[in-house]
Structure formats: structure tokens, C-alpha cells
Design a protein around this motif. Structure first.
Motif, PDB file in Angstrom:
ATOM      1  N   ILE A 162       0.427  -1.002   0.027  1.00 34.55           N
ATOM      2  CA  ILE A 162      -0.192   0.030   0.173  1.00 34.55           C
ATOM      3  C   ILE A 162       1.137   1.802   0.104  1.00 34.55           C
ATOM      4  CG2 ILE A 162      -0.684   0.134   2.644  1.00 34.55           C
ATOM      5  CD1 ILE A 162      -3.400   0.304  -0.484  1.00 34.55           C
ATOM      6  N   GLY A 163       1.882   0.873   0.143  1.00 34.54           N
ATOM      7  CA  GLY A 163       2.903   2.221   1.066  1.00 34.54           C
ATOM      8  C   GLY A 163       3.597   2.519  -0.666  1.00 34.54           C
ATOM      9  N   SER A 164       3.885   1.634  -1.859  1.00 33.61           N
ATOM     10  CA  SER A 164       4.205   1.829  -3.272  1.00 33.61           C
ATOM     11  C   SER A 164       2.859   2.408  -4.014  1.00 33.61           C
ATOM     12  CB  SER A 164       4.576   0.819  -3.494  1.00 33.61           C
ATOM     13  OG  SER A 164       5.959  -0.244  -2.813  1.00 33.61           O
ATOM     14  N   TRP A 165       1.813   2.054  -3.629  1.00 31.20           N
ATOM     15  CA  TRP A 165       0.606   2.380  -4.568  1.00 31.20           C
ATOM     16  C   TRP A 165       0.657   3.634  -4.144  1.00 31.20           C
ATOM     17  CZ3 TRP A 165      -2.392   1.459  -7.804  1.00 31.20           C
ATOM     18  CH2 TRP A 165      -2.434  -0.270  -8.618  1.00 31.20           C
ATOM     19  N   ILE A 166       0.491   4.217  -2.743  1.00 35.96           N
ATOM     20  CA  ILE A 166       0.677   5.991  -2.294  1.00 35.96           C
ATOM     21  C   ILE A 166       1.624   6.856  -2.880  1.00 35.96           C
ATOM     22  CG2 ILE A 166       0.125   7.642  -0.123  1.00 35.96           C
ATOM     23  CD1 ILE A 166      -1.198   5.164   0.966  1.00 35.96           C
ATOM     24  N   PHE A 167       2.657   6.063  -2.710  1.00 37.97           N
ATOM     25  CA  PHE A 167       4.187   6.964  -3.229  1.00 37.97           C
ATOM     26  C   PHE A 167       3.686   6.768  -4.639  1.00 37.97           C
ATOM     27  CE2 PHE A 167       8.460   7.653  -5.649  1.00 37.97           C
ATOM     28  CZ  PHE A 167       9.049   8.134  -4.497  1.00 37.97           C
ATOM     29  N   SER A 168       3.178   6.174  -5.486  1.00 40.92           N
ATOM     30  CA  SER A 168       2.945   5.860  -6.711  1.00 40.92           C
ATOM     31  C   SER A 168       2.288   6.998  -7.720  1.00 40.92           C
ATOM     32  CB  SER A 168       2.924   5.266  -7.344  1.00 40.92           C
ATOM     33  OG  SER A 168       4.535   3.957  -7.137  1.00 40.92           O
ATOM     34  N   LEU A 169       0.910   7.218  -6.544  1.00 43.41           N
ATOM     35  CA  LEU A 169      -0.056   7.994  -6.946  1.00 43.41           C
ATOM     36  C   LEU A 169       0.618   9.818  -6.851  1.00 43.41           C
ATOM     37  CD1 LEU A 169      -2.614   5.662  -5.532  1.00 43.41           C
ATOM     38  CD2 LEU A 169      -2.385   6.368  -8.180  1.00 43.41           C
ATOM     39  N   LEU A 170       1.421   9.823  -5.642  1.00 46.76           N
ATOM     40  CA  LEU A 170       1.737  11.869  -5.661  1.00 46.76           C
ATOM     41  C   LEU A 170       2.444  11.752  -6.337  1.00 46.76           C
ATOM     42  CD1 LEU A 170       2.313  11.488  -1.031  1.00 46.76           C
ATOM     43  CD2 LEU A 170       0.369  12.008  -2.722  1.00 46.76           C
ATOM     44  N   THR A 171       3.457  11.290  -7.309  1.00 50.79           N
ATOM     45  CA  THR A 171       4.282  11.338  -7.888  1.00 50.79           C
ATOM     46  C   THR A 171       3.199  11.655  -9.810  1.00 50.79           C
ATOM     47  OG1 THR A 171       4.056   8.804  -9.427  1.00 50.79           O
ATOM     48  CG2 THR A 171       5.498   9.609  -7.153  1.00 50.79           C
ATOM     49  N   VAL A 172       1.990  11.814  -9.450  1.00 51.46           N
ATOM     50  CA  VAL A 172       1.259  11.759 -10.790  1.00 51.46           C
ATOM     51  C   VAL A 172      -0.071  12.758 -10.224  1.00 51.46           C
ATOM     52  CG1 VAL A 172       2.201  10.317 -12.143  1.00 51.46           C
ATOM     53  CG2 VAL A 172       0.281  10.024 -11.140  1.00 51.46           C
ATOM     54  N   VAL A 173       0.038  13.325  -8.975  1.00 51.41           N
ATOM     55  CA  VAL A 173      -0.972  14.172  -8.831  1.00 51.41           C
ATOM     56  C   VAL A 173      -0.477  15.672  -9.347  1.00 51.41           C
ATOM     57  CG1 VAL A 173      -1.872  15.191  -6.630  1.00 51.41           C
ATOM     58  CG2 VAL A 173      -1.610  13.223  -6.701  1.00 51.41           C
ATOM     59  N   ASP A 174      -1.619  16.361  -9.766  1.00 46.43           N
ATOM     60  CA  ASP A 174      -0.929  17.611  -9.846  1.00 46.43           C
ATOM     61  C   ASP A 174      -1.104  18.465  -8.769  1.00 46.43           C
ATOM     62  OD1 ASP A 174      -1.103  16.520 -12.636  1.00 46.43           O
ATOM     63  OD2 ASP A 174      -2.783  17.254 -13.379  1.00 46.43           O
ATOM     64  N   LYS A 175      -0.650  19.942  -9.119  1.00 43.60           N
ATOM     65  CA  LYS A 175      -0.390  20.940  -7.962  1.00 43.60           C
ATOM     66  C   LYS A 175      -1.116  22.098  -8.859  1.00 43.60           C
ATOM     67  CE  LYS A 175       2.641  21.459  -4.710  1.00 43.60           C
ATOM     68  NZ  LYS A 175       4.408  21.712  -4.008  1.00 43.60           N
ATOM     69  N   PRO A 176      -1.400  23.174  -8.535  1.00 41.93           N
ATOM     70  CA  PRO A 176      -2.231  23.047  -6.702  1.00 41.93           C
ATOM     71  C   PRO A 176      -3.091  22.175  -7.058  1.00 41.93           C
ATOM     72  CG  PRO A 176      -2.947  25.242  -8.250  1.00 41.93           C
ATOM     73  CD  PRO A 176      -2.087  23.831  -9.339  1.00 41.93           C
ATOM     74  N   VAL A 177      -2.733  21.350  -5.358  1.00 48.56           N
ATOM     75  CA  VAL A 177      -4.449  20.867  -5.276  1.00 48.56           C
ATOM     76  C   VAL A 177      -5.554  20.685  -4.629  1.00 48.56           C
ATOM     77  CG1 VAL A 177      -4.735  18.361  -3.936  1.00 48.56           C
ATOM     78  CG2 VAL A 177      -2.787  18.646  -4.755  1.00 48.56           C
ATOM     79  N   PRO A 178      -7.173  20.521  -5.854  1.00 51.88           N
ATOM     80  CA  PRO A 178      -8.131  21.278  -5.326  1.00 51.88           C
ATOM     81  C   PRO A 178      -8.216  20.928  -3.798  1.00 51.88           C
ATOM     82  CG  PRO A 178      -7.989  20.305  -7.246  1.00 51.88           C
ATOM     83  CD  PRO A 178      -6.613  20.154  -6.858  1.00 51.88           C
ATOM     84  N   MET A 179      -9.143  21.572  -3.170  1.00 56.64           N
ATOM     85  CA  MET A 179      -9.184  21.557  -1.562  1.00 56.64           C
ATOM     86  C   MET A 179     -10.348  20.188  -1.434  1.00 56.64           C
ATOM     87  SD  MET A 179     -11.013  25.342  -0.575  1.00 56.64           S
ATOM     88  CE  MET A 179     -10.784  24.525   1.475  1.00 56.64           C
ATOM     89  N   ASP A 180     -10.979  19.966  -1.868  1.00 57.04           N
ATOM     90  CA  ASP A 180     -11.728  18.805  -2.404  1.00 57.04           C
ATOM     91  C   ASP A 180     -10.347  17.745  -1.900  1.00 57.04           C
ATOM     92  OD1 ASP A 180     -11.742  19.189  -4.569  1.00 57.04           O
ATOM     93  OD2 ASP A 180     -13.565  17.921  -4.850  1.00 57.04           O
ATOM     94  N   TYR A 181      -9.665  16.870  -2.754  1.00 54.54           N
ATOM     95  CA  TYR A 181      -8.119  16.554  -3.063  1.00 54.54           C
ATOM     96  C   TYR A 181      -7.491  16.379  -2.111  1.00 54.54           C
ATOM     97  CZ  TYR A 181     -10.792  15.764  -7.377  1.00 54.54           C
ATOM     98  OH  TYR A 181     -11.021  14.603  -9.026  1.00 54.54           O
ATOM     99  N   MET A 182      -7.107  18.029  -1.707  1.00 59.82           N
ATOM    100  CA  MET A 182      -6.181  18.044  -0.642  1.00 59.82           C
ATOM    101  C   MET A 182      -6.766  17.327   0.782  1.00 59.82           C
ATOM    102  SD  MET A 182      -3.240  18.613   0.184  1.00 59.82           S
ATOM    103  CE  MET A 182      -2.644  19.743  -0.806  1.00 59.82           C
ATOM    104  N   ALA A 183      -8.095  17.532   1.250  1.00 58.84           N
ATOM    105  CA  ALA A 183      -8.598  16.457   2.027  1.00 58.84           C
ATOM    106  C   ALA A 183      -8.234  15.485   2.140  1.00 58.84           C
ATOM    107  CB  ALA A 183     -10.551  17.090   2.368  1.00 58.84           C
TER     108      ALA A 183
END
Length: 242
Positions: A162-183
Motif C-alpha cells: 500500500i505504501g508503494s501505491w500511495i507513493f506512486s499515485l502522489l508522483t502524478v498528483v497535479d499541483k495546486p491540489v483542489p481543496m476537496d482532493y487535498m482533504a
């Protein structure tokens, strides 16, 4: 870009040919013009690994002798220069993923094609899947992870990768992050902090077979890279109240 040719004689019409010429570039050399750069990009694409995982050696820290009581958070033992180094490497990984997304822009993965279950997160994600997700798909998976895989009621069944999945998904999260996504990121950060503390080998009643590194890394990245530093203050307050 590629184009297909019609069948002529013994030539298979399904064979694809480059639509644009590319230059010749020796291995290790720097591109000198546009054609050589195309060759460089093509070679990079061929070297993409099939699986994306967290290189734990990049996050190894030397335990510092401390008078902190047993059970204190292992997060306090991370020197600032280690945090800065990992943020730099994470940023470089994001830049690499961004370049690869441009190359494979037409390979969109539909979230309906992914059979979501806890077993899915027992093995690391493929890079092609991560690069093919839209932002909606990224956060759909992150919400699923937060609600089911990291639930307070599921401490004994946190998927192995699960740690690898979260890390991998974070690498493709666009910034700035919308408020609902940031939550969503904030909830994941809080849960990962608790899991890193539960699996802290210095803590009483800690399940020693659980590796705290992936959870610690995710928490640090959400706090520092995604600028949620108030979560660090929460962590200090919680530790002092324990």
C-alpha cells in the motif's frame, strides 16, 4: 507519432513506421539537435520499468541517540537534511513521470478497468497504469485506499504494497491540489503517521514485522511537498499527549 502502411507484396500492413525521422545518438551522449533529442526520448521510453516501487534505500536514516521516552514518534528522528534530500528526489521522480505522460498521452486507463480490491494493493503498481490515470482516477484510487485499506478498523490487514501505491499515485498528483482532493491527502497523511508510529520498533506493543518506512515517507511528503505543515504540529501534540 506513427503511421501504418498498406500491404504491398509480402509486407504486412500492420507494421508501423515512424512518421518523423529521428537522429542517431550514442549511449550517454547529450542531444545536440532536435532529431537527436527525439532519439534520446525514444531510448528513455524503452527503458521504462514495468513496475514502480519505493526504493527504500533512499529513505534510510541513521538512528540518532536520544533521551526521548520509549514510544515517541520515529518521525522526530529524521534530520532536516534527509527530508530535503528526499523532497528533491521525489520532485525529480515527478518530473520524470510528467515527461513520460507526455510521451504516452494517448494511453488513458479507465478507472472502471481496474478491479479494485484489497488484494490489488498487495503487489506494487505498474508504471504504465499510474501514468495512464487521469486526476479523477488518481483520487478515486486514493479515496478507496483511505476508506478501506487504511481504515482504523483494518490495522491487521494493511495491504503489503500500500505504501508503494500511495507513493506512486502522489508522483502524478497535479499541483495546486483542489481543496476537496487535498482533504483526501490530509486524511491519508494522518493515517500514515499513526501507522508509522504503530510500527515504530521503539514503541511499546509495536508489530515489529510491519515496516514503518513507507508510511513515514508518505507522511513527510504530504507535509512538506504538498505544504501541509500543520500536520507536523498535530503529530508533535499527539506525541506529547501519549
Amino acid at each position: 507519432a506513427v503511421v501504418s502502411t498498406q500491404s504491398t507484396g509480402d509486407v504486412d500492413h500492420t507494421i508501423l513506421h515512424p512518421a518523423l525521422p529521428i537522429g542517431t545518438l550514442e549511449s550517454g551522449a547529450k542531444p545536440q539537435d532536435g532529431l537527436q533529442y527525439l532519439s534520446f526520448v525514444q531510448r528513455q521510453a524503452q527503458d521504462i520499468p514495468d513496475v514502480m516501487t519505493v526504493d527504500r534505500s533512499k529513505f534510510e536514516t541513521t538512528t540518532v541517540a536520544s533521551d526521548e521516552p520509549r514510544g515517541s514518534s520515529i518521525l522526530r528522528e529524521i534530520p532536516q537534511h534527509i527530508v530535503n534530500k528526499q523532497l528533491k528526489r521525489f520532485s525529480e521522480t515527478r518530473q520524470y513521470c510528467f515527461r513520460m505522460q507526455k510521451i504516452h498521452a494517448n494511453k488513458i486507463v479507465s478507472i472502471s478497468e481496474i478491479a479494485k480490491s484489497k488484494k490489488l494493493f498487495d503487489t506494487p503498481p505498474s508504471l504504465s497504469l499510474i501514468l495512464g490515470l487521469t486526476q479523477i482516477g488518481v483520487f478515486d484510487l486514493l479515496e478507496y485506499i483511505e476508506e478501506l485499506c487504511l481504515s482504523d478498523q483494518e490495522v491487521s490487514r494493511v495491504p503489503a504494497s500500500i505504501g508503494s501505491w500511495i507513493f506512486s499515485l502522489l508522483t502524478v498528483v497535479d499541483k495546486p491540489v483542489p481543496m476537496d482532493y487535498m482533504a483526501v491527502l490530509r486524511r491519508i497523511g494522518r493515517r500514515c503517521r499513526k501507522l508509522s508510529k504503530l510500527s515504530d520498533p521503539l514503541a511499546d506493543n509495536s508489530p515489529s514485522e510491519t515496516d514503518s518506512t513507507p508510511f513515514m515517507v508518505v507522511f513527510v511528503l504530504i507535509c512538506h511537498y504538498f505544504e501541509q505543515l500543520d500536520l507536523l504540529e498535530e503529530a508533535v501534540d499527539d506525541d506529547e499527549n501519549d
